[in-house]
Design a protein around this motif. Structure first.
Motif, PDB file in Angstrom:
ATOM      1  N   LYS A   1     -13.776-117.123  62.161  1.00 57.44           N
ATOM      2  CA  LYS A   1     -13.509-116.575  61.031  1.00 57.44           C
ATOM      3  C   LYS A   1     -14.283-115.437  60.955  1.00 57.44           C
ATOM      4  O   LYS A   1     -14.303-114.722  59.783  1.00 57.44           O
TER       5      LYS A   1
ATOM      6  N   ASP B   1     -10.315-123.145  51.469  1.00 55.96           N
ATOM      7  CA  ASP B   1     -10.531-121.711  51.940  1.00 55.96           C
ATOM      8  C   ASP B   1     -10.872-121.901  53.439  1.00 55.96           C
ATOM      9  O   ASP B   1     -10.630-121.027  54.189  1.00 55.96           O
TER      10      ASP B   1
ATOM     11  N   SER C   1      -1.019-123.702  55.397  1.00 55.54           N
ATOM     12  CA  SER C   1      -1.662-122.690  56.378  1.00 55.54           C
ATOM     13  C   SER C   1      -0.620-122.613  57.442  1.00 55.54           C
ATOM     14  O   SER C   1      -0.130-121.552  58.025  1.00 55.54           O
TER      15      SER C   1
ATOM     16  N   HIS D   1      -7.527-112.349  62.821  1.00 53.09           N
ATOM     17  CA  HIS D   1      -8.726-111.640  63.497  1.00 53.09           C
ATOM     18  C   HIS D   1      -8.456-111.427  65.038  1.00 53.09           C
ATOM     19  O   HIS D   1      -8.842-110.405  65.540  1.00 53.09           O
TER      20      HIS D   1
ATOM     21  N   ASN E   1      -6.393-117.141  58.886  1.00 48.15           N
ATOM     22  CA  ASN E   1      -7.387-115.913  59.140  1.00 48.15           C
ATOM     23  C   ASN E   1      -7.552-115.484  60.229  1.00 48.15           C
ATOM     24  O   ASN E   1      -7.642-114.401  60.831  1.00 48.15           O
TER      25      ASN E   1
ATOM     26  N   GLY F   1      -8.750-120.481  56.227  1.00 47.13           N
ATOM     27  CA  GLY F   1      -9.882-119.512  57.035  1.00 47.13           C
ATOM     28  C   GLY F   1      -9.358-119.482  58.565  1.00 47.13           C
ATOM     29  O   GLY F   1      -9.286-118.687  59.214  1.00 47.13           O
TER      30      GLY F   1
END
Ligand code: NAD
Length: 247
Positions: A65, A108, A158, A120, A116, A112
């Motif tokens: 994360k 989140d 997601s 990354h 996310n 995440g």
């Protein structure tokens, strides 16, 4: 099928990710597996070394994360191996919390890690793959990305996002010879599923036309195909491995 390739696999310590790591090693790749903790990474490495002490595998546990932690680890791997041919974004958490009880922080948390964190890892890897003239990015989606699920909206949200990332990245990165695909497993016999009682498993199986749950190896075989040259003209695809389950 992957001789000489370097692969990074997130969530490689158990379940589907572990099966992918093993399959890639059996097929000649060198693999860097990521896990959430040093202890689980070391345990997975020990298990792999017991299978074959000569397999070229190492582990790392960057916080997925944290974009800077992931970037630093990817750059270290690139410096050491000089290439990253395959990135498998597999780490993920599921969710069953009904909407009314779902703390926004929990929502989140799921997004995440499941969405996310992919971004990354993708950012620094795309830079490397562009410089080296190509590569392959694979994401773990889910059958819930077709059907949603009755409780726990963060998880299907997601995985729909994973499909969106996959298809859009494939369009953006195709001109650089970077292929981007996803595998969408159905119910797969990882630790979580194996611990379910028979009375919960049976109705699940009854709704699967192939009349069995998937094995991690079934899913790993799809990851092998998509990473290999057999899939040289396949990109932007979400490949279901779910026995044609309907929900
Ligand atoms: P699992 O729980 O056995 O493994 C999850 C992996 O993700 C582990 O290696 C773990 O270290 C890693 N992980 C979890 N939280 C993390 C965190 N905060 N930071 C870094 N790593 C973390 O699960 P699995 O069933 O093997 O699932 C793997 C992927 O497959 C997930 O993306 C999941 O959504 C997807 N999937 C699983 C099934 C199934 O039935 N098992 C079905 C569809 C999709």
């Amino acid at each position: 099928m992957l001789k000489g390739k370097t692969a990074v696999v997130t969530g490689g310590t158990r379940g589907i990710g572990y099966a992918v790591v093993k399959k890639y090693l059996e097929n000649g790749a060198q693999v860097i597996l990521f896990g959430s903790r040093k202890e689980t990474v070391e345990k997975a490495l020990q298990k792999l070394k017991e299978e074959n002490p000569d397999w070229p595998v190492e582990g790392a546990w960057p916080d997925l994360k944290d974009p800077e932690a992931v970037r630093t680890e990817i750059e270290r791997i690139h410096q050491k191996y000089r290439r990253i041919d395959i990135l498998v974004n597999n780490a993920g958490v599921s969710d069953r919390v009904p909407t009314i009880d779902c703390d926004p922080a929990h929502f989140d948390e799921v997004i995440g890690l499941n969405v996310n964190a992919i971004f990354h890892a993708v950012q620094p890897v795309v830079k490397i793959m562009k410089e080296q003239g190509g590569g392959c990015i694979l994401n773990t989606s889910s059958m819930v990305s077709k059907f949603g699920q009755p409780s726990g909206v963060a998880y299907p949200a997601s995985k729909f996002a994973v499909n969106g990332l996959t298809i859009s990245l494939a369009r953006e990165l195709g001109p650089y010879q970077i292929r981007v695909n996803a595998v969408a497993p159905g119910v797969t016999r990882t630790d979580m599923v194996a611990s379910l009682p028979e009375e919960m498993i049976k109705p699940l199986i009854d709704r699967i036309p192939l009349r069995r749950v998937g094995e991690p190896e079934d899913v790993a075989n799809a990851f092998l195909f998509l990473a290999s040259d057999l899939a040289a003209y396949v990109t932007g695809e979400i490949l279901s491995v779910d026995g044609a389950a309907m929900s």
